[in-house]
Design an enzyme around this catalytic site. Structure first.
Site, mmCIF file in Angstrom:
data_model
loop_
_atom_site.group_PDB
_atom_site.id
_atom_site.type_symbol
_atom_site.label_atom_id
_atom_site.label_comp_id
_atom_site.label_asym_id
_atom_site.label_seq_id
_atom_site.Cartn_x
_atom_site.Cartn_y
_atom_site.Cartn_z
ATOM 1 N N GLU A 55 -3.037 -7.200 -5.243
ATOM 2 C CA GLU A 55 -3.200 -7.285 -6.856
ATOM 3 C C GLU A 55 -2.636 -7.830 -7.835
ATOM 4 O O GLU A 55 -3.911 -7.219 -8.956
ATOM 5 C CB GLU A 55 -2.092 -5.760 -6.788
ATOM 6 C CG GLU A 55 -2.610 -4.770 -6.891
ATOM 7 C CD GLU A 55 -3.899 -4.248 -6.798
ATOM 8 O OE1 GLU A 55 -4.319 -4.315 -7.941
ATOM 9 O OE2 GLU A 55 -4.891 -3.843 -5.154
ATOM 10 N N TYR A 138 -0.617 -0.751 -14.451
ATOM 11 C CA TYR A 138 -1.287 -1.241 -13.187
ATOM 12 C C TYR A 138 -0.466 -1.459 -12.211
ATOM 13 O O TYR A 138 -1.015 -1.095 -11.409
ATOM 14 C CB TYR A 138 -2.488 -1.661 -14.049
ATOM 15 C CG TYR A 138 -3.198 -1.925 -12.848
ATOM 16 C CD1 TYR A 138 -4.312 -0.694 -11.972
ATOM 17 C CD2 TYR A 138 -3.778 -3.192 -11.810
ATOM 18 C CE1 TYR A 138 -5.136 -0.617 -10.865
ATOM 19 C CE2 TYR A 138 -4.119 -2.475 -10.861
ATOM 20 C CZ TYR A 138 -4.744 -1.928 -10.473
ATOM 21 O OH TYR A 138 -5.766 -2.529 -9.308
ATOM 22 N N ASP A 156 -8.367 1.077 -12.868
ATOM 23 C CA ASP A 156 -8.637 -0.471 -13.125
ATOM 24 C C ASP A 156 -10.244 -0.609 -13.589
ATOM 25 O O ASP A 156 -10.401 0.851 -14.113
ATOM 26 C CB ASP A 156 -8.479 -0.998 -11.429
ATOM 27 C CG ASP A 156 -9.675 -0.911 -10.875
ATOM 28 O OD1 ASP A 156 -9.820 0.646 -10.728
ATOM 29 O OD2 ASP A 156 -10.398 -1.867 -10.199
#
Ligand code: SF4
Length: 310
Positions: A55, A138, A156
């Site tokens: 990520e 996020y 995203d």
């Protein structure tokens, strides 16, 4: 037929349609079952640390460039404590040419906090993830969802684009994530955790592979029959102009060249070695100052430079 919850501030679709969650979840999750890419961070063997590393890397870098660096990173640092045991400069060196190298420092800081505060295990709780250095909303949602199957809206750019088109009926989402988008994404979350986690991954993959920014392939999209934007005739974007990212000639490019010299060096390097990578002295100095200010480069007393030793 269920009615989708009202979402304050959401732009109305161009036509009244069926409740979106019903036609969206099932087809997108089914499509994901047969079309999802076999990516290493999606394998069970990746574990939460592998998901977290991916990520960080994927935030601003495409999958194809991330793959080799990710594999090397996990081979070298299979656990957060392994990374935490090394100086942050090693993280910057291993980051290679992924770009935006401050992410390497943030990942190192997160690994250090995981080692110190969580016994070396990536936390499974959203708030605990969010409390880690370098982990924003996020990333916390993505790790909790993808690694631990939790129920979170994972927004995203790919998911935002899918929701903008399929639900809101516009070609592109706003430039930066808005509160209205977050409310919409939360309102669309499936109720049960496993389905919500699957939906998060599936909607993201749909945006990456089919509902792409420039050329959505609606003919092979599992929700084309209910997509608000398509049903409205695919109206052209009428928001602010969308700027592509330029790289050549920017300070970012100079920073990349300076860091490449330091990554390749096993010993501290003199100023002249850095001066050789860019002709324009003002821009070069500005880029180097920026790297030092960001903690990516460590100036030494004798005019030498190296990656940070922490
Ligand atoms: Fe995107 Fe086209 Fe699918 Fe709508 S139908 S979600 S625009 S790919």
């Amino acid at each position: 037929m269920a009615v989708r919850p009202a979402v304050a501030g959401e732009r109305a679709p161009h036509r009244p349609g069926p409740a979106p969650e019903a036609p969206l979840h099932g087809p997108v999750i089914d499509w994901f079952g047969t079309h999802a890419r076999d990516l290493p961070w999606r394998r069970r063997s990746a574990g939460p640390w592998g998901v977290m590393v991916s990520e960080f890397m994927l935030q601003q870098t495409p999958v194809s460039r991330v793959l080799p660096v990710y594999e090397q990173w996990l081979a070298r640092w299979p656990r957060p404590a392994d990374l935490a045991a090394e100086p942050p400069g090693e993280a910057v060196r291993a980051w290679g040419r992924l770009g935006y190298p401050r992410r390497a420092l943030r990942l190192h800081a997160a690994a250090t906090a995981i080692a110190e505060r969580h016994g070396g295990t990536v936390p499974d709780d959203h708030d605990a993830l969010l409390a880690l250095p370098g982990v924003g909303e996020y990333t916390a949602a993505a790790v909790a969802s993808f690694a631990y199957g939790r129920r979170h809206a994972v927004l995203d750019t790919n998911v935002r684009r899918v929701l903008a088109r399929a639900v809101t009926g516009v070609e592109y989402p706003p430039t930066a994530t808005t509160a209205a988008e977050r409310r919409l994404a939360r309102a669309l979350l499936p109720e049960d955790e496993p389905t919500a986690a699957r939906w998060a991954a599936a909607s993201m993959e749909l945006g990456a592979l089919v509902c792409t920014a420039r050329k959505p392939e609606c003919h092979r999209c599992p929700i084309s029959a209910s997509c608000a934007w398509r049903l409205a005739g695919s109206p052209a974007h009428d928001g602010p102009p969308r700027r592509g990212q330029t790289y050549a000639g920017t300070d970012r490019q100079v920073r990349g060249k300076l860091l490449a010299v330091l990554r390749a060096a096993t010993e501290p390097v003199p100023q002249e070695a850095l001066d050789a990578v860019w002709d324009e002295p003002v821009q070069r100095a500005r880029a180097l100052d920026g790297l030092v200010a960001d903690g990516l480069v460590e100036p030494l007393a004798d005019g030498l430079y190296r990656l940070p030793h922490g």
